[in-house]
Design an enzyme around this catalytic site. Structure first.
Site, short mmCIF file in Angstrom:
data_model
loop_
_atom_site.label_atom_id
_atom_site.label_comp_id
_atom_site.label_asym_id
_atom_site.label_seq_id
_atom_site.Cartn_x
_atom_site.Cartn_y
_atom_site.Cartn_z
N THR A 1 38.10 40.01 35.86
CA THR A 1 37.66 38.81 36.56
C THR A 1 36.88 37.92 35.61
OG1 THR A 1 35.59 39.87 37.27
CG2 THR A 1 37.47 40.03 38.77
N THR B 1 31.39 27.35 40.52
CA THR B 1 30.21 27.96 39.91
C THR B 1 30.25 29.47 40.08
OG1 THR B 1 28.82 27.99 41.88
CG2 THR B 1 28.91 25.93 40.65
N ARG C 1 32.81 31.38 44.75
CA ARG C 1 32.28 32.54 45.46
C ARG C 1 31.85 32.08 46.85
NH1 ARG C 1 34.60 35.11 42.24
NH2 ARG C 1 33.82 36.77 40.85
N GLU D 1 32.81 38.88 52.44
CA GLU D 1 34.16 39.43 52.23
C GLU D 1 34.10 40.96 52.16
OE1 GLU D 1 36.12 37.84 48.79
OE2 GLU D 1 35.72 35.76 49.35
N HIS E 1 40.87 34.81 49.29
CA HIS E 1 40.41 35.02 47.91
C HIS E 1 41.59 35.34 46.98
CE1 HIS E 1 36.70 36.42 45.40
NE2 HIS E 1 37.56 35.75 44.65
#
Length: 380
Positions: A66, A175, A208, A237, A254
């Protein structure tokens, strides 16, 4: 080496098979007990790799496929001498493709001219920076807010968040999630800032979930606020708020960065970091595992409308409305059912390619060439 990998990380065998034994688990099932006999841990953002999980374990290398690292306890890694790597930029282009798809959907619903909007990009790192390049390459007006980068580049073209929120018609968030420090981003868009958005604003969050106060946003939309919203990320989540999703134009689980290239690139990057840590030569490269592009070539008629060309090229590769439809079908049943469905949609996500793999002929028309170059496709 004893390697434990999230079962949803692709081509782990291709890169790591000759490095030792490989065991796989669902990312949310990786806990302290699972790490008792593990040297190398390969994860995604769904696994919290904390002091509590690692203390006393033999883990000496952690790789996350990620861009973000908010799920890694980097302070403990430094204290315990654990090497680590993320995969910066691995799925950035996939997220850009997602945002473009959302903008096209919003423009269609609103009957708006994308070229007449003012775009506000919050966070100009791997993803946001690429999005800015694409939007400016198309000749569109873009405002950029990134305080940490502005501190490093005092001569750069940056604006305050307050100015961006006041002037932008479209706001795209990119961000990291920082809960503290000099530039915290949790609830960066809180209730007062959300309420102050201009009527008709388009909001996209593919960063996010907690960067936006989800409850405040839901209350605002329930109250009839004139906003178009696309959310790929959610507070809590895999528990997404079905009432909030129902009020979004685009709602997805996502998957913004889930391009095939992005997934394979993430594995390749942590493999490269692993080899550097071990001091060994790399035996496999991304090109060894990346299939040929699915669209061998596209021919645009030189007389076609550039706006049509933009939409056609983007949607030839990806249209987020298909993921939106699948996600909405999953938002039924009790909370446990919805959580399982959220993870299942991600686990069984169909392959999707990136716009950069397209090869496009334009007949020499300059306006079309500009579109192709801005999108990052290959001009032939």
């Amino acid at each position: 080496m004893r390697i434990l990998a999230d079962e949803n990380i692709p081509v782990v065998d291709a890169f790591f098979a000759d490095q030792g034994s490989i065991r796989r688990l669902p990312g949310r099932a990786i806990d302290r007990a699972a790490l008792a006999e593990v040297d190398v841990l390969l994860v995604r953002s769904v696994t919290e790799v904390s002091r509590a999980a690692l203390a006393g374990s033999p883990v000496r290398f952690v790789g996350t496929c990620t861009i973000g690292t908010d799920h890694l306890d980097l302070d403990y890694f430094a204290e315990a001498g654990i090497a680590w790597s993320s995969a910066p930029g691995c799925n950035a282009r996939g997220v850009v493709d997602y945002v473009l798809g959302c903008l096209l959907a919003m423009a269609e619903v609103r009957g708006a001219d994308l070229a007449e909007r003012t775009y506000g990009v919050v966070g100009a790192g791997q993803v946001g920076g690429r999005l800015v390049e694409v939007l400016r390459g198309l000749g569109w007006k873009v405002l950029v807010c990134d305080p940490p980068r502005q501190a490093r580049e005092p001569d750069g073209e940056f604006v305050s968040l307050e100015r961006l929120l006041a002037e932008a018609d479209v706001i795209s968030l990119h961000t990291p999630l920082n809960r503290d420090g000099e530039h915290p981003t949790r609830h960066l868009l809180d209730e007062p800032r959300l309420a102050a958005l201009r009527p008709g604003t388009w909001l996209v969050n593919a960063s996010r979930g907690a960067v936006v106060d989800n409850q405040a946003l839901r209350r605002l939309l329930e109250g009839g606020a004139d906003l178009e919203v696309a959310l790929d990320v959610w507070e809590g989540e895999p528990q997404a708020d079905p009432e909030l999703a129902a009020r979004c134009l685009i709602a997805t689980p996502h998957i913004a960065g889930y391009s095939l290239e992005g997934k394979l690139r993430g594995t390749a990057q942590i493999y490269q970091a692993y080899c550097a840590w071990r001091g060994i030569a790399e035996r496999v490269s991304l090109q060894d595992v990346l299939p040929e592009t699915w669209l061998a070539g596209l021919q645009l008629n030189p007389g076609c409308d550039p706006v049509w060309a933009l939409a056609t090229l983007c949607r030839a590769v990806y249209d987020p409305r298909s993921d939106d439809a699948a996600f909405r079908r999953s938002l039924t049943g009790d909370s446990a059912t919805r959580r399982a469905a959220f993870d299942a949609l991600r686990k069984h996500y169909p392959p999707r390619r990136e716009i950069t793999g397209l090869r496009v002929a334009t007949g020499g028309r300059v306006e079309l060439q500009r579109v192709v170059r801005a999108l990052g496709a290959q001009l032939v």
